[in-house]
Design a protein around this motif. Structure first.
Motif, PDB file in Angstrom:
ATOM      1  N   MET A 138       0.638  -0.686  -0.207  1.00  0.00           N
ATOM      2  CA  MET A 138      -0.097  -0.301  -0.488  1.00  0.00           C
ATOM      3  C   MET A 138       1.128   1.722   0.046  1.00  0.00           C
ATOM      4  O   MET A 138       1.990   1.223   0.499  1.00  0.00           O
ATOM      5  CB  MET A 138      -1.027  -0.146   1.128  1.00  0.00           C
ATOM      6  N   ARG A 139       0.566   2.209  -0.809  1.00  0.00           N
ATOM      7  CA  ARG A 139       1.319   3.158  -0.551  1.00  0.00           C
ATOM      8  C   ARG A 139       0.764   4.025   0.830  1.00  0.00           C
ATOM      9  O   ARG A 139      -0.201   4.069   1.532  1.00  0.00           O
ATOM     10  CB  ARG A 139       0.564   4.726  -1.851  1.00  0.00           C
ATOM     11  N   ILE A 140       2.282   5.409   0.957  1.00  0.00           N
ATOM     12  CA  ILE A 140       1.719   5.840   1.647  1.00  0.00           C
ATOM     13  C   ILE A 140       0.119   7.452   2.250  1.00  0.00           C
ATOM     14  O   ILE A 140      -0.090   6.806   3.160  1.00  0.00           O
ATOM     15  CB  ILE A 140       2.747   7.486   2.055  1.00  0.00           C
ATOM     16  N   GLY A 141      -0.673   6.861   1.153  1.00  0.00           N
ATOM     17  CA  GLY A 141      -1.357   7.515   1.578  1.00  0.00           C
ATOM     18  C   GLY A 141      -2.353   7.254   1.978  1.00  0.00           C
ATOM     19  O   GLY A 141      -3.217   7.278   3.367  1.00  0.00           O
ATOM     20  N   GLU A 142      -2.489   5.613   1.603  1.00  0.00           N
ATOM     21  CA  GLU A 142      -3.225   4.700   1.878  1.00  0.00           C
ATOM     22  C   GLU A 142      -2.989   4.394   3.326  1.00  0.00           C
ATOM     23  O   GLU A 142      -4.025   4.138   4.416  1.00  0.00           O
ATOM     24  CB  GLU A 142      -3.607   3.488   1.663  1.00  0.00           C
TER      25      GLU A 142
END
Length: 127
Positions: free
Chosen positions: A1-5
């Protein structure tokens, strides 16, 4: 998952997540486009990091604790680390006791049952 998620799932700001990574508390893989990619275990790890920060532990101790909580702990002994955490806990208890004593003294002054050391009588101001 990316940082925003990861931020949405954990409630930690992206700035905090970057800080955790800079402190060696959290790791990510970098995609070819430069985006951070976190594994599913990062959710649990971020929650644990946040708990330890709220408990008053500094980054250095948290960094040392994290390997001891892995599914396969390090070969070394984690008991010294537990002793350090107990020291932090004991220091917090000492600080709590000092605060309680200070609050009690202020309560006595405010209620008029205490006067400055060496002086008799009640204070002349009213609360």
């Amino acid at each position: 998952m990316r940082i925003g998620e990861l931020s949405r799932v954990t409630g930690a700001s992206t700035r905090s997540l970057r800080y955790y990574e800079a402190q060696g508390l959290l790791s990510s893989d970098r995609r070819p486009n430069g985006y951070r990619e976190y594994g599913e275990e990062a959710v649990r790890q971020v929650a644990f990091i946040q708990d330890l920060y709220r408990a008053g532990l500094p980054s250095q101790i948290i960094r040392d604790i994290l390997p001891c909580t892995a599914t396969t702990p390090p070969a070394g002994d984690c008991t010294q680390l537990l002793a350090r955490v107990r020291q932090v806990r004991d220091e917090l208890a000492r600080q709590e006791q000092q605060i309680a004593q200070r609050r009690e003294m202020l309560d006595r002054y405010l209620s008029g049952t205490a006067a400055p050391a060496g002086l008799g009588g009640r204070p002349h101001c009213s609360a």
